[in-house]
Design an enzyme around this catalytic site. Structure first.
Site, PDB file in Angstrom:
ATOM      1  CD  GLU A  81       3.445  -0.609  13.709  1.00 29.88           C
ATOM      2  OE1 GLU A  81       3.811  -0.921  12.664  1.00 29.88           O
ATOM      3  OE2 GLU A  81       2.316  -0.160  14.189  1.00 29.88           O
ATOM      4  CB  SER A 123       8.218  13.798  -7.617  1.00 25.41           C
ATOM      5  OG  SER A 123       7.331  13.999  -6.357  1.00 25.41           O
ATOM      6  N   GLY A 176       7.216  11.627   5.429  1.00 26.86           N
ATOM      7  CA  GLY A 176       7.746  11.361   6.836  1.00 26.86           C
ATOM      8  C   GLY A 176       6.675  11.311   7.824  1.00 26.86           C
ATOM      9  CB  SER A 177       3.354  10.991   7.780  1.00 26.65           C
ATOM     10  OG  SER A 177       2.769   9.806   6.694  1.00 26.65           O
ATOM     11  N   GLY A 178       5.246   8.162   8.203  1.00 27.06           N
ATOM     12  CA  GLY A 178       5.229   6.836   8.898  1.00 27.06           C
ATOM     13  C   GLY A 178       4.032   5.949   8.196  1.00 27.06           C
ATOM     14  CB  SER A 237       3.678   2.636   4.103  1.00 26.14           C
ATOM     15  OG  SER A 237       3.855   2.022   5.028  1.00 26.14           O
ATOM     16  CB  SER A 238       5.113   8.066   1.141  1.00 25.28           C
ATOM     17  OG  SER A 238       6.400   8.422   2.184  1.00 25.28           O
ATOM     18  CD  GLU A 243      11.444   0.560   2.018  1.00 24.58           C
ATOM     19  OE1 GLU A 243      11.689   1.350   3.094  1.00 24.58           O
ATOM     20  OE2 GLU A 243      10.685   0.627   1.190  1.00 24.58           O
ATOM     21  CG  ASP A 258       5.130  -0.487   5.715  1.00 22.72           C
ATOM     22  OD1 ASP A 258       4.572  -0.922   6.635  1.00 22.72           O
ATOM     23  OD2 ASP A 258       6.156   0.325   5.939  1.00 22.72           O
TER      24      ASP A 258
END
Length: 388
Positions: A33, A67, A124-126, A128-129, A162, A174
């Site tokens: 990480e 969406s 928001g979960s992390g 990688s949306s 990004e 990601d």
């Protein structure tokens, strides 16, 4: 799922023409990480949850986005002549950024598109949306326009968009995992050279369990960029004493021998994490390949301690989840995953302990924090692909 979003597309945009469906997965990083922008190794795998896209070409230059995750936003219209980041554009800044990055490389987008997306990665979960949406868009563009781009190129284009369109100075991990994933394998990736190998994830009597703290984070607005800047400054200080290109070039022993070159204690801690985490990742992959899942778990635990104490990207809720996990028999390893400041933990849990893990942590976490966590027993899936 594909049938449902196709029906929604036809309802919104009509059923005529050549309509295509695509999917790009989210990812979880098993270990490694904040090494991906420090020239180190990472070990992510693609998940079977991700982002679906339905698209049809237009004859003009108009872009229409919708969406199913943000239905209140309605249909958002823009144009290929207006590929600039705008706050009011919301989530569409991600696909627009990918289009911008393609054009920056000399690929000409000659016509607009109608696009509908739906993601089943928790927001928001992390997991990688955003990278999933970027890779999805890249694959759509590659296929729609017939561009000669590899999936590695699409990952790099997603990262570029990004970094330089949406303002988050993320590494390559990601997007690479979403583009290049393989079922039942994780990717052992050297982020400095982009050399990689697929490593089978054979856990025998265990499962990967992701626990969502339900603490949302935004890397763009977090201390993520600060951490990157601290590491870059520490690297420059070290380079005055030792011939290295990245922090990932150092062993632990080399770092300890030269760490006094870093003049600030905070920067020293950040660099120590980058160096030690890289070496942990190399050892962890070797352990997994040798069938030593116990050692892999121990290295996961050490990774969390380093992210908590040296890199300081954990938070109270995440630490509670990890501490609870470490106390449960049958938990082989548990750590924060993703950029940090909220999001998820990843744990390897023996099959017989999974139900106890979810029940025990779920109850204790709600008592301590006041809201519920979510649990996902996940499978490792393939990278982005065209469905139909």
């Amino acid at each position: 799922m594909a049938e449902q979003i196709l029906e929604k597309f036809k309802e919104l945009y009509g059923s005529e023409g050549d309509i295509r469906i695509y999917f790009a997965p989210g990812r979880v990083n098993l270990i490694g990480e904040h090494t991906d922008y420090n020239g180190g190794h990472v070990f992510p795998c693609a998940l079977t949850i991700g982002t679906y896209g339905v698209v049809r070409n237009r004859e003009d230059r108009k872009l229409r986005f919708y969406s199913m995750n943000f239905e209140k936003a309605g249909m958002i219209e823009t144009s290929l002549d207006d590929l600039v980041p705008e706050k009011e554009a919301g989530w569409t800044n991600y696909p627009k950024g990918v289009m911008w990055a393609f054009e920056k490389r000399g690929f000409k987008l000659t016509h607009g598109m109608d696009i509908l997306v739906y993601g089943n990665i928790p927001n928001g979960s992390g997991l990688s949306s955003s990278a999933s949406l970027e890779v999805l868009t890249g694959l759509i563009i590659k296929d729609t326009f017939g561009f000669d781009t590899s999936m590695v190129d699409i990952a790099l284009i997603g990262q570029d968009s990004e970094n330089n369109f949406n303002g988050c100075n993320c590494g390559i991990m990601d997007q690479f995992a979403s583009a290049m994933g393989r079922k039942d394998h994780a990717i052992f990736l050297d982020t400095n050279t982009l050399k990689f190998e697929y490593a089978p994830v054979v856990l025998k009597n265990a499962k990967i369990v992701i626990t969502n703290s339900k603490v949302k984070h935004s890397l763009v607005n977090s201390a993520y960029n600060d951490r990157r800047n601290e590491c870059e400054t520490a690297l420059k200080e070290l380079q005055k004493e030792v011939d290295i290109q990245t922090l990932g070039d150092l062993t632990e022993e080399e770092f300890e021998a030269h760490k006094s070159a870093i003049k600030d204690e905070t920067r020293r801690k950040r660099a120590r994490h980058a160096v030690y985490e890289n070496q942990r990742t190399i050892r962890a992959v070797a352990a997994l390949q040798a069938g030593d899942v116990k050692l892999f778990g121990e290295l996961m635990n050490a990774s969390h301690v380093s992210l908590r104490d040296d890199y300081e990207v954990s938070c109270k809720e995440i630490d509670i989840l990890v501490d609870l996990a470490w106390q449960i028999p049958g938990v082989i390893g548990s750590r924060i995953t993703g950029g940090g400041f909220g999001g998820c933990t990843v744990s390897i849990v023996e099959n017989d302990a999974v139900d106890t893990f979810i029940e025990t942590i779920g109850k204790a976490y709600k008592e301590k924090v006041g809201h519920e966590a979510e649990f996902y027993v996940v499978d490792i899936g393939d990278g982005a692909y065209k469905i139909a």
